[in-house]
Write an enzyme that holds these catalytic residues in place. Structure first.
Site, short mmCIF file in Angstrom:
data_model
loop_
_atom_site.label_atom_id
_atom_site.label_comp_id
_atom_site.label_asym_id
_atom_site.label_seq_id
_atom_site.Cartn_x
_atom_site.Cartn_y
_atom_site.Cartn_z
N ASP A 69 45.75 18.61 18.35
CA ASP A 69 45.58 19.15 16.99
C ASP A 69 44.35 18.49 16.37
OD1 ASP A 69 46.06 20.64 14.68
OD2 ASP A 69 47.33 19.11 13.80
N SER A 70 43.97 19.00 15.19
CA SER A 70 42.87 18.39 14.45
C SER A 70 43.32 17.09 13.77
CB SER A 70 42.38 19.36 13.38
OG SER A 70 43.45 19.65 12.47
N GLY B 200 40.03 24.20 9.49
CA GLY B 200 40.16 25.54 8.93
C GLY B 200 38.95 26.08 8.21
N CYS C 150 47.71 23.22 17.40
CA CYS C 150 46.71 23.65 16.42
C CYS C 150 46.57 25.17 16.46
CB CYS C 150 45.37 23.01 16.73
SG CYS C 150 44.06 23.52 15.59
N ASN C 151 47.02 25.82 15.40
CA ASN C 151 46.89 27.28 15.30
C ASN C 151 45.43 27.70 15.24
OD1 ASN C 151 49.75 28.57 14.59
ND2 ASN C 151 49.63 26.56 13.64
N THR C 152 44.63 26.92 14.50
CA THR C 152 43.25 27.32 14.24
C THR C 152 42.46 27.42 15.55
OG1 THR C 152 43.41 26.23 12.10
CG2 THR C 152 41.21 26.74 12.89
N CYS D 96 50.17 27.10 10.12
CA CYS D 96 49.38 25.89 10.37
C CYS D 96 50.39 24.76 10.54
CB CYS D 96 48.44 25.61 9.20
SG CYS D 96 47.67 23.97 9.27
N THR D 97 50.17 23.94 11.56
CA THR D 97 51.17 22.90 11.85
C THR D 97 51.23 21.80 10.79
OG1 THR D 97 49.52 21.86 13.29
CG2 THR D 97 51.22 23.22 14.36
N HIS D 98 50.23 21.74 9.93
CA HIS D 98 50.32 20.76 8.84
C HIS D 98 51.35 21.17 7.78
CE1 HIS D 98 46.57 19.13 10.47
NE2 HIS D 98 46.65 18.13 9.60
N1 DGL Z 1 46.94 21.95 12.15
C1 DGL Z 1 45.95 22.91 12.54
C2 DGL Z 1 46.49 24.32 12.56
O1 DGL Z 1 47.64 24.50 12.90
C3 DGL Z 1 44.56 22.74 11.95
C4 DGL Z 1 44.46 22.52 10.50
C5 DGL Z 1 43.04 22.16 10.06
O2 DGL Z 1 42.49 21.17 10.58
O3 DGL Z 1 42.48 22.88 9.22
O4 DGL Z 1 45.78 25.26 12.31
#
Ligand code: DGL
Length: 273
Positions: free
Chosen positions: A21-22, A54, A84-86, A193-195
Site C-alpha cells: 500500500d501507499s 490518490g 492499495c485500490n489506487t 480505499c483501504t485507509h
Molecule cells: N490506500 C490506498 C487505496 O486503497 C491509497 C490511498 C492514497 O495513498 O491515496 O487506494
C-alpha cells in the site's frame, strides 16, 4: 516518470507473502491475513514517501507500482497481496507491472464481495485517481451488469489518516462531506480505499445502520489465504515485518497504535543497504 528504488537483499524469509500500500491503509488486509494464516510470514511494504497516491497522475502511479512490485520480488515475496485500490485502479486501466509472482487485485475482491450480496445500488468513496479510472464501476459491471454505481472522490481522507487524526472533528466533517455526495437509497456502501475503514466509525454515524458497509480487506485476505494454499506456499514462522519508504519511527508509532504490539519496522533504503 520512472521511479527508481534500490532493491533489498533477500534478508527476509523467502516464504513470505508481500502486502502493498501507499501507507497505513493496507494494514487492515495484513491483519486479516495474519489471522487467517497465522503460521505464514508477512512483509508489509508502505510507500509513504509518496503518500497520498490518490492525487498523483496515472503515469506516475504506474511507475511507482512497478517499482514497488520489483522491490517485493527482489525481497523474495512469493505472492503480492494488494492493499492499495489506487494502484489496482491504474493497473486495470494502463496495465499491470511485470512480476515473477502473482499479484492479487483488490478491486476485483471488492466487486466479488458486492456480488455475494447481489447489491443493486452501490455507493463507493475512493481516491481521486481510483474514481478518475472508473475502476469500481468497471469491476462491478463485470460481475453485476445491472447494478448502479456512484463513485465519490474524497482526497481529504488519506492525509487525515496518515496524520493520525482519525478521531478528530475534522475527520468527521471530511467523511460527512464525502457521504453528502452519495445518493439516497443505496443498498450497499463500499470503502474504495483501504485507509477509509480506519474512519469507519464516522461512516457508520453518518450513513446509519440501514446501509451495509463493505470493507474489501476481508475478501482480499480470504482470497490471499486460498491462493497461498493453492500455490503450495510453505508456512514460515508467523512473523510480520514492515517496511516503509518514509519515516521509520513515525511508521512504527502508527502501527503500534493501529495494530498494537512492538512492530518490526525497517526503512526500505536500510533493507536495501
Ligand atoms: N490506500 C490506498 C487505496 O486503497 C491509497 C490511498 C492514497 O495513498 O491515496 O487506494
Amino acid at each position: 516518470m520512472q521511479a527508481r528504488r534500490a532493491h533489498p537483499r533477500k534478508i527476509f524469509s523467502d516464504k513470505m507473502l508481500g502486502i502493498l500500500d501507499s501507507g497505513l491503509g493496507g494494514l487492515g488486509v495484513a491483519q486479516r491475513l495474519h489471522e487467517l494464516l497465522p503460521a505464514y510470514d508477512l512483509l508489509y511494504f508502505a510507500d509513504q514517501a509518496h503518500v497520498p497516491y490518490g492525487d498523483r497522475p496515472a503515469e506516475e502511479l504506474s511507475a511507482l507500482f512497478a517499482s514497488n512490485v520489483a522491490w517485493l520480488n527482489a525481497a523474495g515475496a512469493s505472492l503480492i497481496v494488494m492493499g492499495c485500490n489506487t494502484s489496482c485502479a491504474v493497473a486495470q486501466r494502463f496495465g499491470w507491472p511485470s512480476s515473477a509472482v502473482p499479484i492479487l487485485d483488490l478491486i476485483d475482491a471488492a466487486a466479488a464481495a458486492l456480488q455475494q450480496r447481489n447489491a443493486r445500488r452501490i455507493g463507493v468513496v475512493a481516491t481521486s485517481a481510483t474514481v478518475a479510472a472508473n475502476a469500481y464501476r468497471r469491476a462491478i459491471a463485470r460481475r453485476l451488469p445491472d447494478a448502479q454505481v456512484w463513485e465519490v472522490a474524497a482526497p481529504a481522507l488519506v492525509p487525515i489518516v496518515e496524520a493520525g487524526a482519525a478521531d478528530t472533528p475534522q475527520a468527521y466533517d471530511a467523511v460527512a462531506e464525502a457521504c453528502a455526495r452519495l445518493p439516497e437509497g443505496l443498498d450497499a456502501y463500499v470503502h474504495g480505499c483501504t485507509h477509509y475503514p480506519l474512519l469507519d466509525r464516522h461512516f457508520a454515524a453518518i450513513l446509519g445502520d440501514r446501509i451495509p458497509r463493505i470493507d474489501p480487506a476481508a475478501v482480499q485476505a480470504e482470497r490471499a489465504a486460498a491462493a497461498a494454499r493453492q500455490l503450495g506456499l510453505a508456512e514460515g514462522r508467523g512473523g510480520v515485518r514492515y517496511v516503509t519508504t518514509g519515516d521509520r519511527e513515525l511508521f512504527r508509532d502508527a502501527i503500534a497504535r493501529i495494530v498494537g504490539g512492538e512492530p518490526d519496522v525497517r526503512a526500505a533504503a536500510e533493507a536495501a543497504a
